[in-house]
Design a protein around this motif. Structure first.
Motif, PDB file in Angstrom:
ATOM      1  N   GLN A  44       0.812  -1.216   0.000  1.00  0.00           N
ATOM      2  CA  GLN A  44       0.000   0.000   0.000  1.00  0.00           C
ATOM      3  C   GLN A  44       0.847   1.269   0.000  1.00  0.00           C
ATOM      4  O   GLN A  44       0.548   2.218  -0.724  1.00  0.00           O
ATOM      5  CB  GLN A  44      -0.955   0.011   1.196  1.00  0.00           C
ATOM      6  CG  GLN A  44      -1.873   1.211   1.207  1.00  0.00           C
ATOM      7  CD  GLN A  44      -2.850   1.194   2.367  1.00  0.00           C
ATOM      8  OE1 GLN A  44      -2.845   0.278   3.186  1.00  0.00           O
ATOM      9  NE2 GLN A  44      -3.687   2.204   2.441  1.00  0.00           N
ATOM     10  N   VAL A  45       1.905   1.298   0.782  1.00  0.00           N
ATOM     11  CA  VAL A  45       2.739   2.505   0.866  1.00  0.00           C
ATOM     12  C   VAL A  45       3.529   2.692  -0.430  1.00  0.00           C
ATOM     13  O   VAL A  45       3.631   3.807  -0.944  1.00  0.00           O
ATOM     14  CB  VAL A  45       3.669   2.457   2.097  1.00  0.00           C
ATOM     15  CG1 VAL A  45       4.630   3.639   2.103  1.00  0.00           C
ATOM     16  CG2 VAL A  45       2.840   2.443   3.372  1.00  0.00           C
ATOM     17  N   ALA A  48       1.136   3.963  -2.924  1.00  0.00           N
ATOM     18  CA  ALA A  48       0.803   5.365  -2.616  1.00  0.00           C
ATOM     19  C   ALA A  48       1.894   6.300  -3.111  1.00  0.00           C
ATOM     20  O   ALA A  48       1.613   7.351  -3.708  1.00  0.00           O
ATOM     21  CB  ALA A  48       0.597   5.534  -1.109  1.00  0.00           C
ATOM     22  N   LYS A  69      -2.295   7.119   0.245  1.00  0.00           N
ATOM     23  CA  LYS A  69      -2.432   5.835   0.938  1.00  0.00           C
ATOM     24  C   LYS A  69      -3.889   5.397   0.986  1.00  0.00           C
ATOM     25  O   LYS A  69      -4.189   4.205   0.847  1.00  0.00           O
ATOM     26  CB  LYS A  69      -1.846   5.932   2.346  1.00  0.00           C
ATOM     27  CG  LYS A  69      -0.325   5.873   2.360  1.00  0.00           C
ATOM     28  CD  LYS A  69       0.275   6.168   3.701  1.00  0.00           C
ATOM     29  CE  LYS A  69      -0.100   5.209   4.782  1.00  0.00           C
ATOM     30  NZ  LYS A  69       0.587   5.505   6.062  1.00  0.00           N
TER      31      LYS A  69
END
Length: 86
Positions: A44-45, A48, A69
């Motif tokens: 996810q990071v 993002a 995020k």
């Protein structure tokens, strides 16, 4: 969910996100690049940061990482589960 349906849902989700308030339909290039990143990344990071970089390159403005995020979490959920939890 078939890949085509997943991609359409990813496109819709990103188009509705509208981080710069320019209205849906004005992010075609960024959406295409972001969808490629969704398929390439599972973190996810990392996703993002990739999305943040894609939009910054086009608009020369940085979207806060927290906003990226949030959208990356939704996109990964669509990719992994085949549905959108908005």
């Amino acid at each position: 969910m078939q890949m085509q349906q997943t991609n359409l849902l990813l496109v819709y989700t990103l188009d509705q996100w509208d981080p710069f308030g320019v209205g849906p339909g004005n992010y075609d290039t960024e959406i295409a690049d972001s969808i490629q990143a969704v398929h390439d990344l599972d973190d996810q990071v990392e996703l993002a940061r990739a999305i943040q970089s894609i939009y910054e390159f086009s608009f020369e403005e940085i979207i806060p990482l927290e906003n990226c995020k949030e959208i990356s979490g939704r996109l990964l959920e669509i990719k992994n589960n085949g549905f959108c939890a908005m």
